[in-house]
Design an enzyme around this catalytic site. Structure first.
Site, PDB file in Angstrom:
ATOM      1  N   ASN A   9      13.413  45.172  35.787  1.00  0.00           N
ATOM      2  CA  ASN A   9      14.135  44.378  34.790  1.00  0.00           C
ATOM      3  C   ASN A   9      15.623  44.766  34.813  1.00  0.00           C
ATOM      4  O   ASN A   9      15.997  45.842  34.362  1.00  0.00           O
ATOM      5  CB  ASN A   9      13.508  44.656  33.411  1.00  0.00           C
ATOM      6  N   ASP A  66       8.847  52.265  29.359  1.00  0.00           N
ATOM      7  CA  ASP A  66       7.899  51.243  28.927  1.00  0.00           C
ATOM      8  C   ASP A  66       8.170  50.992  27.463  1.00  0.00           C
ATOM      9  O   ASP A  66       8.211  51.915  26.652  1.00  0.00           O
ATOM     10  CB  ASP A  66       6.445  51.645  29.167  1.00  0.00           C
ATOM     11  N   GLY A 155      15.221  39.881  26.043  1.00  0.00           N
ATOM     12  CA  GLY A 155      13.923  39.927  25.371  1.00  0.00           C
ATOM     13  C   GLY A 155      13.954  39.339  23.964  1.00  0.00           C
ATOM     14  O   GLY A 155      14.429  38.223  23.739  1.00  0.00           O
ATOM     15  N   HIS A 182      15.738  51.751  20.128  1.00  0.00           N
ATOM     16  CA  HIS A 182      14.586  52.550  20.575  1.00  0.00           C
ATOM     17  C   HIS A 182      14.902  53.192  21.930  1.00  0.00           C
ATOM     18  O   HIS A 182      14.604  54.343  22.185  1.00  0.00           O
ATOM     19  CB  HIS A 182      13.356  51.653  20.676  1.00  0.00           C
ATOM     20  N   ARG A 183      15.549  52.437  22.817  1.00  0.00           N
ATOM     21  CA  ARG A 183      15.882  52.926  24.165  1.00  0.00           C
ATOM     22  C   ARG A 183      16.933  54.032  24.078  1.00  0.00           C
ATOM     23  O   ARG A 183      16.832  55.059  24.750  1.00  0.00           O
ATOM     24  CB  ARG A 183      16.385  51.749  25.008  1.00  0.00           C
TER      25      ARG A 183
HETATM   26  P1  ITT Z   1       9.622  46.890  33.974  1.00  0.00           P
HETATM   27  O1  ITT Z   1       8.177  47.140  33.563  1.00  0.00           O
HETATM   28  O2  ITT Z   1       9.754  46.550  35.413  1.00  0.00           O
HETATM   29  O3  ITT Z   1      10.523  48.010  33.539  1.00  0.00           O
HETATM   30  P2  ITT Z   1       9.475  44.823  31.937  1.00  0.00           P
HETATM   31  O4  ITT Z   1      10.468  43.919  31.309  1.00  0.00           O
HETATM   32  O5  ITT Z   1       8.151  44.227  32.380  1.00  0.00           O
HETATM   33  O6  ITT Z   1      10.161  45.576  33.176  1.00  0.00           O
HETATM   34  P3  ITT Z   1       8.028  46.396  29.995  1.00  0.00           P
HETATM   35  O7  ITT Z   1       6.714  46.242  30.669  1.00  0.00           O
HETATM   36  O8  ITT Z   1       8.389  47.748  29.430  1.00  0.00           O
HETATM   37  O9  ITT Z   1       9.226  46.023  30.955  1.00  0.00           O
HETATM   38  O10 ITT Z   1       8.106  45.313  28.840  1.00  0.00           O
HETATM   39  C1  ITT Z   1       9.124  45.392  27.922  1.00  0.00           C
HETATM   40  C2  ITT Z   1       9.283  44.077  27.192  1.00  0.00           C
HETATM   41  O11 ITT Z   1       9.471  44.347  25.796  1.00  0.00           O
HETATM   42  C3  ITT Z   1      10.541  43.354  27.661  1.00  0.00           C
HETATM   43  O12 ITT Z   1      10.281  42.476  28.746  1.00  0.00           O
HETATM   44  C4  ITT Z   1      10.978  42.643  26.391  1.00  0.00           C
HETATM   45  O13 ITT Z   1      10.238  41.448  26.237  1.00  0.00           O
HETATM   46  C5  ITT Z   1      10.558  43.624  25.294  1.00  0.00           C
HETATM   47  N1  ITT Z   1      11.658  44.570  24.999  1.00  0.00           N
HETATM   48  C6  ITT Z   1      11.721  45.884  25.332  1.00  0.00           C
HETATM   49  N2  ITT Z   1      12.889  46.417  24.954  1.00  0.00           N
HETATM   50  C7  ITT Z   1      13.593  45.427  24.398  1.00  0.00           C
HETATM   51  C8  ITT Z   1      14.873  45.355  23.829  1.00  0.00           C
HETATM   52  O14 ITT Z   1      15.696  46.396  23.817  1.00  0.00           O
HETATM   53  N3  ITT Z   1      15.263  44.177  23.340  1.00  0.00           N
HETATM   54  C9  ITT Z   1      14.463  43.107  23.365  1.00  0.00           C
HETATM   55  N4  ITT Z   1      13.254  43.081  23.890  1.00  0.00           N
HETATM   56  C10 ITT Z   1      12.803  44.242  24.412  1.00  0.00           C
END
Ligand code: ITT
Length: 201
Positions: A9, A66, A155, A182-183
């Protein structure tokens, strides 16, 4: 310390680098992205799977994030399924011009007329190398807005309003988001742990 980012991502990677660079970490984009099946039911479990796969593929300590959105009235969804929420049978599939847009549309549809809109973001940040792992979690509490606002971030940012705020995350500057996200919290904690146990990984 040099880490390879275990993510596909690009928006997440941008945030990770923005948060960790000033703390002395060099986070490299992965040479190629890997298809890692995120089949665990916990953020920690999926972060572990991703970091291990990238570390083993590229021979460097790998950093996975994650993360996801937990909505009180919809628990355990979107949760660990946040990225693919729009295409889950549960709650009905949703279309959109992008996965992010479809996820937000589905969330607003399921919360239509719902007064209890409490939600929180979770991030589990984990570094894996040669059988060892170090991790930290961060949380951001708030609520889901009635309509999307703002264009920053990614997201669910356009519909997430942090506690004691009136704006969504997508209406904030990157620096404002990183300070409370959170990050941001998970990565700053992880950086502290990695510095403390330098050489242990
Ligand atoms: P990777 O697994 O390859 O890192 P991903 O986007 O699939 O990419 P995740 O499985 O961790 O990652 O899913 C996280 C999802 O949660 C992300 O796609 C968003 O929809 C949501 N999310 C996480 N952090 C966010 C943020 O800071 N702001 C908005 N949405 C977020």
């Amino acid at each position: 310390m040099k880490l390879v980012a275990a993510t596909s991502n690009p928006k997440k990677l941008e945030e990770i680098r923005r948060i960790l660079s000033p703390l002395g970490f060099e986070v490299l984009p992965p040479p190629r992205t890997l298809e890692v099946k995120e089949e665990e039911r916990t953020f920690y479990g999926n972060a572990y799977l991703k970091a291990k796969a990238y570390a083993e593929a590229f021979g460097l300590p790998a950093l996975a994030d994650d993360s996801g959105l937990v909505v009180e009235k919809l628990k355990p969804y979107p949760g660990v399924y946040s990225a693919r929420f729009y295409r889950l049978e549960w709650g009905g599939r949703e279309e959109g011009s992008s996965p992010d847009e479809a996820n937000v549309k589905k969330l607003l549809r399921l919360l239509k007329d719902e007064k209890d809109r409490r939600a929180y973001f979770v991030c589990c940040a984990l570094v894996y190398y040669e059988g060892k792992a170090v991790s930290a979690e961060g949380y951001l509490y708030g609520s889901i807005a009635y309509e999307p606002k703002g264009t920053a971030g990614f997201g669910y940012d356009p519909v997430f309003v942090p506690e004691n705020e009136t704006r969504t995350l997508a209406q904030m500057t990157p620096q404002e988001k990183d300070a409370l996200s959170h990050r941001g919290k998970a990565l700053r904690k992880l950086a502290e742990l990695l510095k403390r146990c330098e050489g242990a990984l």
